[in-house]
Design a protein around this motif. Structure first.
Motif, PDB file in Angstrom:
ATOM      1  N   ALA A 172       0.821  -1.209   0.000  1.00 54.47           N
ATOM      2  CA  ALA A 172       0.000   0.000   0.000  1.00 54.47           C
ATOM      3  C   ALA A 172       0.852   1.255   0.000  1.00 54.47           C
ATOM      4  O   ALA A 172       0.590   2.201  -0.752  1.00 54.47           O
ATOM      5  CB  ALA A 172      -0.928  -0.008   1.217  1.00 54.47           C
ATOM      6  N   THR A 173       1.903   1.268   0.815  1.00 56.34           N
ATOM      7  CA  THR A 173       2.743   2.459   0.916  1.00 56.34           C
ATOM      8  C   THR A 173       3.442   2.764  -0.404  1.00 56.34           C
ATOM      9  O   THR A 173       3.510   3.922  -0.834  1.00 56.34           O
ATOM     10  CB  THR A 173       3.785   2.283   2.037  1.00 56.34           C
ATOM     11  OG1 THR A 173       3.104   2.087   3.279  1.00 56.34           O
ATOM     12  CG2 THR A 173       4.678   3.511   2.150  1.00 56.34           C
ATOM     13  N   GLY A 174       3.937   1.729  -1.061  1.00 55.58           N
ATOM     14  CA  GLY A 174       4.611   1.934  -2.335  1.00 55.58           C
ATOM     15  C   GLY A 174       3.696   2.552  -3.373  1.00 55.58           C
ATOM     16  O   GLY A 174       4.074   3.492  -4.088  1.00 55.58           O
ATOM     17  N   LEU A 175       2.473   2.052  -3.462  1.00 57.79           N
ATOM     18  CA  LEU A 175       1.529   2.580  -4.445  1.00 57.79           C
ATOM     19  C   LEU A 175       1.010   3.960  -4.053  1.00 57.79           C
ATOM     20  O   LEU A 175       0.798   4.826  -4.918  1.00 57.79           O
ATOM     21  CB  LEU A 175       0.375   1.607  -4.638  1.00 57.79           C
ATOM     22  CG  LEU A 175       0.731   0.373  -5.481  1.00 57.79           C
ATOM     23  CD1 LEU A 175      -0.362  -0.674  -5.396  1.00 57.79           C
ATOM     24  CD2 LEU A 175       0.969   0.766  -6.936  1.00 57.79           C
ATOM     25  N   ASP A 180       1.076   9.825  -4.797  1.00 57.15           N
ATOM     26  CA  ASP A 180       1.422  11.144  -4.268  1.00 57.15           C
ATOM     27  C   ASP A 180       2.385  11.895  -5.190  1.00 57.15           C
ATOM     28  O   ASP A 180       2.252  13.100  -5.403  1.00 57.15           O
ATOM     29  CB  ASP A 180       2.052  10.972  -2.877  1.00 57.15           C
ATOM     30  CG  ASP A 180       2.266  12.300  -2.170  1.00 57.15           C
ATOM     31  OD1 ASP A 180       1.355  13.155  -2.233  1.00 57.15           O
ATOM     32  OD2 ASP A 180       3.321  12.482  -1.558  1.00 57.15           O
ATOM     33  N   ARG A 181       3.339  11.163  -5.757  1.00 58.81           N
ATOM     34  CA  ARG A 181       4.403  11.824  -6.517  1.00 58.81           C
ATOM     35  C   ARG A 181       4.182  11.807  -8.024  1.00 58.81           C
ATOM     36  O   ARG A 181       4.618  12.720  -8.731  1.00 58.81           O
ATOM     37  CB  ARG A 181       5.745  11.137  -6.213  1.00 58.81           C
ATOM     38  CG  ARG A 181       6.143  11.167  -4.745  1.00 58.81           C
ATOM     39  CD  ARG A 181       7.307  10.228  -4.484  1.00 58.81           C
ATOM     40  NE  ARG A 181       7.656  10.164  -3.064  1.00 58.81           N
ATOM     41  CZ  ARG A 181       8.529   9.311  -2.545  1.00 58.81           C
ATOM     42  NH1 ARG A 181       9.139   8.424  -3.330  1.00 58.81           N
ATOM     43  NH2 ARG A 181       8.796   9.319  -1.259  1.00 58.81           N
ATOM     44  N   ASN A 182       3.537  10.770  -8.530  1.00 52.62           N
ATOM     45  CA  ASN A 182       3.495  10.576  -9.984  1.00 52.62           C
ATOM     46  C   ASN A 182       2.105  10.261 -10.522  1.00 52.62           C
ATOM     47  O   ASN A 182       1.960   9.555 -11.517  1.00 52.62           O
ATOM     48  CB  ASN A 182       4.447   9.427 -10.383  1.00 52.62           C
ATOM     49  CG  ASN A 182       5.875   9.698  -9.959  1.00 52.62           C
ATOM     50  OD1 ASN A 182       6.442  10.726 -10.285  1.00 52.62           O
ATOM     51  ND2 ASN A 182       6.454   8.759  -9.218  1.00 52.62           N
ATOM     52  N   ARG A 189      -0.697   9.810 -18.559  1.00 54.68           N
ATOM     53  CA  ARG A 189       0.068   9.291 -19.694  1.00 54.68           C
ATOM     54  C   ARG A 189      -0.084   7.789 -19.888  1.00 54.68           C
ATOM     55  O   ARG A 189      -0.015   7.290 -21.008  1.00 54.68           O
ATOM     56  CB  ARG A 189       1.553   9.638 -19.517  1.00 54.68           C
ATOM     57  CG  ARG A 189       1.843  11.136 -19.550  1.00 54.68           C
ATOM     58  CD  ARG A 189       3.306  11.429 -19.387  1.00 54.68           C
ATOM     59  NE  ARG A 189       4.115  10.795 -20.430  1.00 54.68           N
ATOM     60  CZ  ARG A 189       5.449  10.809 -20.446  1.00 54.68           C
ATOM     61  NH1 ARG A 189       6.116  11.406 -19.474  1.00 54.68           N
ATOM     62  NH2 ARG A 189       6.105  10.211 -21.424  1.00 54.68           N
ATOM     63  N   MET A 190      -0.273   7.058 -18.773  1.00 51.10           N
ATOM     64  CA  MET A 190      -0.313   5.599 -18.868  1.00 51.10           C
ATOM     65  C   MET A 190      -1.728   5.028 -18.730  1.00 51.10           C
ATOM     66  O   MET A 190      -1.947   3.848 -18.949  1.00 51.10           O
ATOM     67  CB  MET A 190       0.589   4.975 -17.798  1.00 51.10           C
ATOM     68  CG  MET A 190       2.021   5.495 -17.815  1.00 51.10           C
ATOM     69  SD  MET A 190       2.875   5.177 -19.388  1.00 51.10           S
ATOM     70  CE  MET A 190       3.143   3.413 -19.262  1.00 51.10           C
ATOM     71  N   GLY A 191      -2.671   5.881 -18.334  1.00 52.53           N
ATOM     72  CA  GLY A 191      -4.054   5.427 -18.212  1.00 52.53           C
ATOM     73  C   GLY A 191      -4.308   4.474 -17.066  1.00 52.53           C
ATOM     74  O   GLY A 191      -5.221   3.645 -17.131  1.00 52.53           O
TER      75      GLY A 191
END
Length: 235
Positions: A172-175, A180-182, A189-191
């Motif tokens: 969860a934290t990674g996603l 948050d950042r991207n 751009r990636m849908g």
């Protein structure tokens, strides 16, 4: 109220004033860009007064972060009162963590400090011990939720409750950090809807750990049937 009690209350109130000022400065400038002079100016106190309460800027940062940990624990505890079977309890906990990110994003960002060991040497032993106490409460709560699911026969008996919690938290934290950042990159751009991806990936992980008993209970809601378990209690 006695003189000593009044002094203690005044001291605690001043400490909270400093933390409120520090939070504002850290949000604006980050740990690296902020200075104790900035925080003293925001609090309208002398720099010396700040050091009467906190050993260093890093101590202040962690003290502010502890506020975030307290909010998170409160949200976790509230999620535990919703009822439902143990699998629903895990989803409620997951939803509470996601809500913490959405509602307290600045505190969520501050938690990354704990993953920078080189900064830990700048923190006093007392403050580190305070952080570890908060951390232990949080992980103790998470572990208890997972243990209930294991003891009830909803997750495989050989699993370690803390390891289960750590795996789900790491995913969860990674996603959430990518969100948050991207978010613009992944969505624009990636849908890819990262919130949907988070729920799906958490569902896959949880499903892999569920016993036949739990799989049958949630048979029409599992990821391989196209959706994660409902956020509502299954009847």
């Amino acid at each position: 109220m006695g003189i000593q009690e009044r002094k203690e209350r005044e001291k605690e109130a001043r400490r909270e004033e400093i933390l409120t000022a520090a939070y504002k400065v850290f949000v604006e400038k980050g740990l690296t860009g902020a200075t104790v002079d900035d925080i003293a100016a925001e609090a309208e106190l002398s720099k010396g007064t700040i050091y009467l309460y906190f050993h260093s800027k890093e101590d202040l940062y962690l003290a502010v972060t502890n506020r975030g940990l307290e909010i998170m624990l409160t949200m976790f505890e509230a999620s535990a009162g919703k009822g439902g079977d143990p699998i629903q309890g895990i989803w409620d906990l997951s939803n509470a963590y996601n809500a913490f990110y959405e509602e307290h994003r600045e505190y969520f960002r501050m938690l990354a400090f704990f993953e920078n060991p080189e900064m830990h040497d700048m923190v006093s032993e007392a403050m580190m011990a305070e952080c570890q106490a908060h951390d232990a409460k949080l992980w103790g709560f998470v572990s208890d939720v997972m243990k209930k699911a294991i003891d009830a026969g909803f997750l495989h008996a050989g699993l370690n409750p803390l390891e289960v919690g750590m795996m789900l938290w790491s995913n969860a934290t990674g996603l959430l950090r990518q969100l948050d950042r991207n978010e613009e990159y992944w969505h624009g751009r990636m849908g890819i809807d990262l919130r949907k991806t988070l729920r799906m990936s958490s569902g896959f992980m949880l499903e892999a750990m569920m016993t036949e008993k739990a799989l049958q209970l949630y048979a029409d809601q599992l990821i391989h049937h196209g959706s994660a378990p409902s956020q509502e209690k299954k009847s």
